[in-house]
Design a protein around this motif. Structure first.
Motif, PDB file in Angstrom:
ATOM      1  N   LYS A 209      45.797  24.412  42.661  1.00 57.25           N
ATOM      2  CA  LYS A 209      44.350  24.270  42.838  1.00 57.25           C
ATOM      3  C   LYS A 209      43.976  22.969  43.539  1.00 57.25           C
ATOM      4  CE  LYS A 209      43.397  28.037  40.625  1.00 57.25           C
ATOM      5  NZ  LYS A 209      42.846  29.199  41.277  1.00 57.25           N
ATOM      6  N   GLY A 210      44.846  21.976  43.413  1.00 58.02           N
ATOM      7  CA  GLY A 210      44.580  20.671  44.014  1.00 58.02           C
ATOM      8  C   GLY A 210      44.216  19.656  42.949  1.00 58.02           C
ATOM      9  N   VAL A 211      44.788  18.486  43.064  1.00 60.29           N
ATOM     10  CA  VAL A 211      44.577  17.446  42.065  1.00 60.29           C
ATOM     11  C   VAL A 211      43.121  16.972  42.091  1.00 60.29           C
ATOM     12  CG1 VAL A 211      45.309  15.147  41.298  1.00 60.29           C
ATOM     13  CG2 VAL A 211      46.978  16.744  42.213  1.00 60.29           C
ATOM     14  N   ARG A 212      42.571  16.788  43.260  1.00 58.64           N
ATOM     15  CA  ARG A 212      41.188  16.306  43.362  1.00 58.64           C
ATOM     16  C   ARG A 212      40.193  17.310  42.803  1.00 58.64           C
ATOM     17  NH1 ARG A 212      40.667  12.966  49.011  1.00 58.64           N
ATOM     18  NH2 ARG A 212      42.451  11.628  48.601  1.00 58.64           N
ATOM     19  N   LYS A 213      40.374  18.567  43.161  1.00 60.48           N
ATOM     20  CA  LYS A 213      39.459  19.594  42.670  1.00 60.48           C
ATOM     21  C   LYS A 213      39.543  19.699  41.148  1.00 60.48           C
ATOM     22  CE  LYS A 213      38.338  24.478  43.120  1.00 60.48           C
ATOM     23  NZ  LYS A 213      38.694  25.753  43.744  1.00 60.48           N
TER      24      LYS A 213
ATOM     25  N   VAL B 113      44.591  12.451  36.262  1.00 55.67           N
ATOM     26  CA  VAL B 113      45.269  13.731  36.500  1.00 55.67           C
ATOM     27  C   VAL B 113      46.631  13.485  37.129  1.00 55.67           C
ATOM     28  CG1 VAL B 113      45.142  15.956  37.679  1.00 55.67           C
ATOM     29  CG2 VAL B 113      43.083  14.976  36.688  1.00 55.67           C
ATOM     30  N   SER B 114      46.698  12.530  38.042  1.00 61.90           N
ATOM     31  CA  SER B 114      47.980  12.195  38.664  1.00 61.90           C
ATOM     32  C   SER B 114      48.980  11.675  37.635  1.00 61.90           C
ATOM     33  CB  SER B 114      47.788  11.149  39.754  1.00 61.90           C
ATOM     34  OG  SER B 114      46.964  11.653  40.776  1.00 61.90           O
ATOM     35  N   SER B 115      48.516  10.871  36.700  1.00 64.44           N
ATOM     36  CA  SER B 115      49.427  10.360  35.662  1.00 64.44           C
ATOM     37  C   SER B 115      49.876  11.476  34.725  1.00 64.44           C
ATOM     38  CB  SER B 115      48.776   9.224  34.876  1.00 64.44           C
ATOM     39  OG  SER B 115      47.736   9.713  34.060  1.00 64.44           O
TER      40      SER B 115
ATOM     41  N   ALA C  21      44.091  20.964  28.509  1.00 66.92           N
ATOM     42  CA  ALA C  21      44.984  22.094  28.821  1.00 66.92           C
ATOM     43  C   ALA C  21      44.223  23.406  28.737  1.00 66.92           C
ATOM     44  CB  ALA C  21      46.170  22.091  27.865  1.00 66.92           C
ATOM     45  N   GLU C  22      43.363  23.539  27.744  1.00 68.92           N
ATOM     46  CA  GLU C  22      42.575  24.753  27.615  1.00 68.92           C
ATOM     47  C   GLU C  22      41.629  24.940  28.782  1.00 68.92           C
ATOM     48  OE1 GLU C  22      40.764  24.353  23.809  1.00 68.92           O
ATOM     49  OE2 GLU C  22      42.690  24.385  22.766  1.00 68.92           O
ATOM     50  N   ASN C  23      41.048  23.841  29.279  1.00 62.35           N
ATOM     51  CA  ASN C  23      40.138  23.914  30.422  1.00 62.35           C
ATOM     52  C   ASN C  23      40.894  24.257  31.708  1.00 62.35           C
ATOM     53  OD1 ASN C  23      38.061  23.236  28.723  1.00 62.35           O
ATOM     54  ND2 ASN C  23      38.091  21.068  29.274  1.00 62.35           N
ATOM     55  N   ILE C  24      42.115  23.757  31.842  1.00 62.04           N
ATOM     56  CA  ILE C  24      42.894  24.021  33.050  1.00 62.04           C
ATOM     57  C   ILE C  24      43.263  25.499  33.130  1.00 62.04           C
ATOM     58  CG2 ILE C  24      45.104  23.556  34.189  1.00 62.04           C
ATOM     59  CD1 ILE C  24      44.889  20.693  33.040  1.00 62.04           C
ATOM     60  N   ARG C  25      43.536  26.110  31.987  1.00 54.89           N
ATOM     61  CA  ARG C  25      43.849  27.550  31.977  1.00 54.89           C
ATOM     62  C   ARG C  25      42.688  28.363  32.508  1.00 54.89           C
ATOM     63  NH1 ARG C  25      45.884  26.508  26.465  1.00 54.89           N
ATOM     64  NH2 ARG C  25      48.097  26.082  26.709  1.00 54.89           N
ATOM     65  N   GLY C  26      41.458  27.874  32.285  1.00 55.43           N
ATOM     66  CA  GLY C  26      40.272  28.596  32.702  1.00 55.43           C
ATOM     67  C   GLY C  26      39.883  28.392  34.152  1.00 55.43           C
ATOM     68  N   ILE C  27      40.558  27.505  34.852  1.00 59.47           N
ATOM     69  CA  ILE C  27      40.210  27.221  36.256  1.00 59.47           C
ATOM     70  C   ILE C  27      40.606  28.382  37.129  1.00 59.47           C
ATOM     71  CG2 ILE C  27      40.694  25.728  38.228  1.00 59.47           C
ATOM     72  CD1 ILE C  27      40.960  23.411  36.343  1.00 59.47           C
TER      73      ILE C  27
ATOM     74  N   SER D 176      40.446  17.342  39.039  1.00 59.58           N
ATOM     75  CA  SER D 176      39.845  16.164  38.410  1.00 59.58           C
ATOM     76  C   SER D 176      38.318  16.250  38.426  1.00 59.58           C
ATOM     77  CB  SER D 176      40.322  14.883  39.088  1.00 59.58           C
ATOM     78  OG  SER D 176      39.838  14.797  40.407  1.00 59.58           O
ATOM     79  N   ARG D 177      37.742  16.778  39.497  1.00 61.41           N
ATOM     80  CA  ARG D 177      36.288  16.944  39.551  1.00 61.41           C
ATOM     81  C   ARG D 177      35.812  17.955  38.516  1.00 61.41           C
ATOM     82  NH1 ARG D 177      35.445  18.988  44.825  1.00 61.41           N
ATOM     83  NH2 ARG D 177      37.373  18.139  45.593  1.00 61.41           N
ATOM     84  N   ILE D 178      36.512  19.074  38.418  1.00 61.46           N
ATOM     85  CA  ILE D 178      36.111  20.119  37.460  1.00 61.46           C
ATOM     86  C   ILE D 178      36.193  19.604  36.021  1.00 61.46           C
ATOM     87  CG2 ILE D 178      36.786  22.361  36.505  1.00 61.46           C
ATOM     88  CD1 ILE D 178      37.590  23.157  39.378  1.00 61.46           C
ATOM     89  N   LEU D 179      37.252  18.859  35.712  1.00 63.62           N
ATOM     90  CA  LEU D 179      37.438  18.353  34.348  1.00 63.62           C
ATOM     91  C   LEU D 179      36.604  17.117  34.057  1.00 63.62           C
ATOM     92  CD1 LEU D 179      41.306  18.722  33.996  1.00 63.62           C
ATOM     93  CD2 LEU D 179      39.538  20.253  33.121  1.00 63.62           C
ATOM     94  N   GLY D 180      36.116  16.449  35.104  1.00 60.33           N
ATOM     95  CA  GLY D 180      35.304  15.253  34.920  1.00 60.33           C
ATOM     96  C   GLY D 180      36.116  14.032  34.530  1.00 60.33           C
ATOM     97  N   VAL D 181      37.329  13.951  35.047  1.00 59.82           N
ATOM     98  CA  VAL D 181      38.190  12.792  34.774  1.00 59.82           C
ATOM     99  C   VAL D 181      38.592  12.174  36.109  1.00 59.82           C
ATOM    100  CG1 VAL D 181      39.066  13.689  32.590  1.00 59.82           C
ATOM    101  CG2 VAL D 181      40.277  14.222  34.684  1.00 59.82           C
ATOM    102  N   PRO D 182      38.968  10.893  36.099  1.00 58.27           N
ATOM    103  CA  PRO D 182      39.392  10.250  37.352  1.00 58.27           C
ATOM    104  C   PRO D 182      40.650  10.899  37.937  1.00 58.27           C
ATOM    105  CG  PRO D 182      38.955   8.605  35.654  1.00 58.27           C
ATOM    106  CD  PRO D 182      38.898   9.940  34.993  1.00 58.27           C
ATOM    107  N   LEU D 183      40.764  10.806  39.241  1.00 58.41           N
ATOM    108  CA  LEU D 183      41.916  11.350  39.962  1.00 58.41           C
ATOM    109  C   LEU D 183      43.218  10.729  39.461  1.00 58.41           C
ATOM    110  CD1 LEU D 183      43.075  13.047  42.331  1.00 58.41           C
ATOM    111  CD2 LEU D 183      42.642  11.083  43.788  1.00 58.41           C
TER     112      LEU D 183
END
Length: 95
Positions: A59-63, A75-77, A89-95, A65-72
């Motif tokens: 999906k892309g790291v930037r996208k 997500v990279s870490s 993790a639950e939110n990422i499954r829903g993307i 991070s924006r959807i989850l509302g956390v800094p880039l």
């Protein structure tokens, strides 16, 4: 130790692994396959984390991070450390 399972579990150069088992001896490929299966049984969360990281990368790291509302960098870490917090993790499954 299960015998004759290497071709079903392991791949060598994108081909099923060879099996050299006899009735009394378990070959090295089947021993390795048994270890792989045992590790998956002992750490099932590792497979889930791996799939979530693949989803983030698709999906892309930037996208993500924006959807989850956390800094880039956060997500990279997560990807670098292979550790994703459960609430995200639950939110990422829903993307």
């Amino acid at each position: 130790m299960k015998q004759f399972i290497a071709p079903r579990v392991l791949k060598v150069n994108a081909k099923p692994s060879p099996c050299k088992c006899t009735d009394t001896i378990t070959c090295e490929y089947c021993v390795q396959a048994n270890l792989v299966l045992w590790e998956k049984e002992q750490h099932p969360e590792a497979e889930t984390t791996k799939k979530l990281i693949e989803t983030i990368e698709q999906k892309g790291v930037r996208k993500t991070s924006r959807i989850l509302g956390v800094p880039l960098s956060t997500v990279s870490s997560w990807i670098k450390n292979k550790n994703i917090p459960q609430k995200y993790a639950e939110n990422i499954r829903g993307i």
